[in-house]
Design a protein around this motif. Sequence first.
Motif, PDB file in Angstrom:
ATOM      1  N   ALA A   1      27.576 -15.288  10.285  1.00  0.00           N
ATOM      2  CA  ALA A   1      27.108 -14.683  11.538  1.00  0.00           C
ATOM      3  C   ALA A   1      27.073 -15.711  12.658  1.00  0.00           C
ATOM      4  CB  ALA A   1      25.729 -14.063  11.334  1.00  0.00           C
ATOM      5  N   LEU A   2      26.628 -16.925  12.338  1.00  0.00           N
ATOM      6  CA  LEU A   2      26.619 -17.997  13.332  1.00  0.00           C
ATOM      7  C   LEU A   2      28.041 -18.339  13.760  1.00  0.00           C
ATOM      8  CD1 LEU A   2      25.249 -20.233  14.966  1.00  0.00           C
ATOM      9  CD2 LEU A   2      25.184 -21.631  12.874  1.00  0.00           C
ATOM     10  N   ARG A   3      28.935 -18.389  12.795  1.00  0.00           N
ATOM     11  CA  ARG A   3      30.339 -18.694  13.094  1.00  0.00           C
ATOM     12  C   ARG A   3      30.949 -17.650  14.018  1.00  0.00           C
ATOM     13  NH1 ARG A   3      34.343 -19.021   8.047  1.00  0.00           N
ATOM     14  NH2 ARG A   3      34.841 -21.164   8.580  1.00  0.00           N
ATOM     15  N   GLY A   4      30.637 -16.398  13.808  1.00  0.00           N
ATOM     16  CA  GLY A   4      31.293 -15.320  14.546  1.00  0.00           C
ATOM     17  C   GLY A   4      30.542 -14.823  15.765  1.00  0.00           C
ATOM     18  N   ALA A   5      29.451 -15.481  16.147  1.00  0.00           N
ATOM     19  CA  ALA A   5      28.611 -14.994  17.244  1.00  0.00           C
ATOM     20  C   ALA A   5      29.326 -15.143  18.587  1.00  0.00           C
ATOM     21  CB  ALA A   5      27.291 -15.756  17.256  1.00  0.00           C
ATOM     22  N   THR A   6      29.847 -14.042  19.115  1.00  0.00           N
ATOM     23  CA  THR A   6      30.642 -14.103  20.337  1.00  0.00           C
ATOM     24  C   THR A   6      29.798 -14.460  21.560  1.00  0.00           C
ATOM     25  OG1 THR A   6      30.384 -11.716  20.611  1.00  0.00           O
ATOM     26  CG2 THR A   6      32.373 -12.486  19.489  1.00  0.00           C
ATOM     27  N   GLY A   7      28.494 -14.199  21.493  1.00  0.00           N
ATOM     28  CA  GLY A   7      27.643 -14.483  22.640  1.00  0.00           C
ATOM     29  C   GLY A   7      26.982 -15.852  22.606  1.00  0.00           C
ATOM     30  N   PHE A   8      27.347 -16.697  21.650  1.00  0.00           N
ATOM     31  CA  PHE A   8      26.624 -17.957  21.429  1.00  0.00           C
ATOM     32  C   PHE A   8      26.677 -18.873  22.662  1.00  0.00           C
ATOM     33  CE2 PHE A   8      26.291 -22.349  20.042  1.00  0.00           C
ATOM     34  CZ  PHE A   8      25.163 -22.324  19.235  1.00  0.00           C
ATOM     35  N   HIS A   9      27.864 -19.248  23.080  1.00  0.00           N
ATOM     36  CA  HIS A   9      27.971 -20.245  24.147  1.00  0.00           C
ATOM     37  C   HIS A   9      27.458 -19.710  25.481  1.00  0.00           C
ATOM     38  CE1 HIS A   9      29.790 -23.376  21.806  1.00  0.00           C
ATOM     39  NE2 HIS A   9      30.737 -22.566  21.368  1.00  0.00           N
ATOM     40  N   GLN A  10      27.697 -18.447  25.759  1.00  0.00           N
ATOM     41  CA  GLN A  10      27.203 -17.884  27.014  1.00  0.00           C
ATOM     42  C   GLN A  10      25.681 -17.776  27.022  1.00  0.00           C
ATOM     43  OE1 GLN A  10      30.333 -14.771  26.430  1.00  0.00           O
ATOM     44  NE2 GLN A  10      30.185 -14.602  28.653  1.00  0.00           N
ATOM     45  N   THR A  11      25.103 -17.527  25.846  1.00  0.00           N
ATOM     46  CA  THR A  11      23.640 -17.487  25.767  1.00  0.00           C
ATOM     47  C   THR A  11      23.052 -18.874  26.012  1.00  0.00           C
ATOM     48  OG1 THR A  11      23.676 -15.604  24.244  1.00  0.00           O
ATOM     49  CG2 THR A  11      21.680 -16.960  24.269  1.00  0.00           C
ATOM     50  N   LEU A  12      23.649 -19.904  25.411  1.00  0.00           N
ATOM     51  CA  LEU A  12      23.187 -21.273  25.678  1.00  0.00           C
ATOM     52  C   LEU A  12      23.341 -21.613  27.161  1.00  0.00           C
ATOM     53  CD1 LEU A  12      24.313 -23.703  22.820  1.00  0.00           C
ATOM     54  CD2 LEU A  12      22.055 -22.733  23.252  1.00  0.00           C
ATOM     55  N   ALA A  13      24.465 -21.252  27.740  1.00  0.00           N
ATOM     56  CA  ALA A  13      24.679 -21.547  29.157  1.00  0.00           C
ATOM     57  C   ALA A  13      23.612 -20.888  30.019  1.00  0.00           C
ATOM     58  CB  ALA A  13      26.072 -21.089  29.579  1.00  0.00           C
ATOM     59  N   ALA A  14      23.269 -19.645  29.699  1.00  0.00           N
ATOM     60  CA  ALA A  14      22.253 -18.936  30.480  1.00  0.00           C
ATOM     61  C   ALA A  14      20.870 -19.542  30.294  1.00  0.00           C
ATOM     62  CB  ALA A  14      22.237 -17.458  30.087  1.00  0.00           C
ATOM     63  N   GLY A  15      20.655 -20.205  29.141  1.00  0.00           N
ATOM     64  CA  GLY A  15      19.337 -20.759  28.838  1.00  0.00           C
ATOM     65  C   GLY A  15      19.055 -22.118  29.427  1.00  0.00           C
ATOM     66  N   ARG A  16      20.047 -22.731  30.069  1.00  0.00           N
ATOM     67  CA  ARG A  16      19.877 -24.100  30.563  1.00  0.00           C
ATOM     68  C   ARG A  16      18.749 -24.232  31.578  1.00  0.00           C
ATOM     69  NH1 ARG A  16      25.779 -24.842  30.501  1.00  0.00           N
ATOM     70  NH2 ARG A  16      25.804 -24.186  32.683  1.00  0.00           N
ATOM     71  N   THR A  17      18.522 -23.200  32.352  1.00  0.00           N
ATOM     72  CA  THR A  17      17.508 -23.276  33.405  1.00  0.00           C
ATOM     73  C   THR A  17      16.272 -22.435  33.108  1.00  0.00           C
ATOM     74  OG1 THR A  17      18.600 -21.479  34.614  1.00  0.00           O
ATOM     75  CG2 THR A  17      19.253 -23.733  35.181  1.00  0.00           C
ATOM     76  N   VAL A  18      16.152 -21.942  31.879  1.00  0.00           N
ATOM     77  CA  VAL A  18      15.047 -21.032  31.559  1.00  0.00           C
ATOM     78  C   VAL A  18      13.769 -21.819  31.275  1.00  0.00           C
ATOM     79  CG1 VAL A  18      14.165 -19.389  29.851  1.00  0.00           C
ATOM     80  CG2 VAL A  18      16.499 -19.165  30.707  1.00  0.00           C
ATOM     81  N   LEU A  19      12.723 -21.467  31.996  1.00  0.00           N
ATOM     82  CA  LEU A  19      11.362 -21.920  31.701  1.00  0.00           C
ATOM     83  C   LEU A  19      10.464 -20.699  31.864  1.00  0.00           C
ATOM     84  CD1 LEU A  19      11.162 -25.321  33.631  1.00  0.00           C
ATOM     85  CD2 LEU A  19      11.189 -25.017  31.144  1.00  0.00           C
ATOM     86  N   PHE A  20       9.750 -20.332  30.811  1.00  0.00           N
ATOM     87  CA  PHE A  20       8.887 -19.148  30.899  1.00  0.00           C
ATOM     88  C   PHE A  20       7.508 -19.605  31.367  1.00  0.00           C
ATOM     89  CE2 PHE A  20       6.438 -15.478  29.863  1.00  0.00           C
ATOM     90  CZ  PHE A  20       7.333 -14.420  29.985  1.00  0.00           C
ATOM     91  N   ARG A  21       7.137 -19.213  32.569  1.00  0.00           N
ATOM     92  CA  ARG A  21       5.881 -19.680  33.148  1.00  0.00           C
ATOM     93  C   ARG A  21       5.010 -18.550  33.672  1.00  0.00           C
ATOM     94  NH1 ARG A  21       7.117 -23.230  30.434  1.00  0.00           N
ATOM     95  NH2 ARG A  21       7.555 -25.412  30.976  1.00  0.00           N
ATOM     96  N   ASP A  22       5.419 -17.303  33.478  1.00  0.00           N
ATOM     97  CA  ASP A  22       4.645 -16.169  33.975  1.00  0.00           C
ATOM     98  C   ASP A  22       3.713 -15.633  32.893  1.00  0.00           C
ATOM     99  OD1 ASP A  22       5.975 -16.305  36.382  1.00  0.00           O
ATOM    100  OD2 ASP A  22       7.533 -14.891  35.765  1.00  0.00           O
ATOM    101  N   ASP A  23       2.561 -15.121  33.304  1.00  0.00           N
ATOM    102  CA  ASP A  23       1.689 -14.458  32.349  1.00  0.00           C
ATOM    103  C   ASP A  23       2.279 -13.097  31.985  1.00  0.00           C
ATOM    104  OD1 ASP A  23      -0.416 -14.182  30.642  1.00  0.00           O
ATOM    105  OD2 ASP A  23      -1.970 -14.119  32.192  1.00  0.00           O
ATOM    106  N   VAL A  24       1.803 -12.527  30.904  1.00  0.00           N
ATOM    107  CA  VAL A  24       2.335 -11.266  30.384  1.00  0.00           C
ATOM    108  C   VAL A  24       1.186 -10.264  30.303  1.00  0.00           C
ATOM    109  CG1 VAL A  24       3.406 -10.158  28.385  1.00  0.00           C
ATOM    110  CG2 VAL A  24       4.167 -12.430  29.112  1.00  0.00           C
ATOM    111  N   PRO A  25       1.314  -9.100  30.950  1.00  0.00           N
ATOM    112  CA  PRO A  25       0.193  -8.169  31.062  1.00  0.00           C
ATOM    113  C   PRO A  25       0.014  -7.214  29.881  1.00  0.00           C
ATOM    114  CG  PRO A  25       2.019  -7.353  32.356  1.00  0.00           C
ATOM    115  CD  PRO A  25       2.473  -8.671  31.770  1.00  0.00           C
TER     116      PRO A  25
END
Length: 275
Positions: free
Chosen positions: A193-217
């Motif tokens: 599954a890891l080998r065939g994950a078509t969304g792997f690299h794009q998901t990492l690319a999207a995560g480069r700037t992710v910081l979760f800092r908001d509260d959740v209601p």
Amino acid sequence: MPARIAFTIETPTGPRPTSMTYERRGAGEPLLLLHGIGHHWQAWEPVLDVLATERDVIAVDLPGFGTSDALPDGSPYDLSTVVPVLGAFCEAVGAERPHVAGNSLGGLLALELGREKRVRSVTALSPAGFWSEGERRYAFGTLRAMRGAARSLPVPVIERLSRTPAGRTVLTSTIYARPGRRSPEAVVAETLALRGATGFHQTLAAGRTVLFRDDVPVPVTVAWGTRDRLLLRRQGVRAKHALPGARLVRLPGCGHVPMNDDPALVARVILDGSR
């Protein structure tokens, strides 16, 4: 047996069809389960039957992972895209505003679903998004190395390694504290599954700037394995600062994907968090 459902999603070029694979068991209030990057719904197999005694459990392959469709061309694998897709999936399977539990990437997605009030409660197991820049680079480098190994090893070698506890340690010790407990069949399946994950690299690319800092209601539980080698447990303290109303739980002896390391404990944490 897993099912597959087709539905329509919004994309930058207009509505497009997609389909997602999921496993559904049990009865009760709906509980959506979201796996981590490069994994598939079977990551939840160790806890599914226990959860299904009290919940209508829906474990899904995220877009671009497992056997779910990749996102259409031009759709980024970021929170603003994937979260609405998950909302559309829940509507399609008749589970609007479920409880949600997620691991790693799935934990980040679960928190965003909670922030947008799309779910009743959130349980996040070692969620992404609470890292320092150095910790993020370390985690992403480790994930790329795991993906590279999965793609370079011939399938017969993966199968041979999976047959012994030592071989399963070679393949999966980054994410499991007790890799010898994972079945050979599961290790082969998740490595492929890891080998065939078509969304792997794009998901990492999207995560480069992710910081979760908001509260959740909505009610939130954040749980972290004490032996997490990918996202270090001190990130749980940061999560608690960002989410002051959250319940922070230690998972003694568990690694980054704790469902296999201590199924009874993880199932209890999820059930308690989804009341």
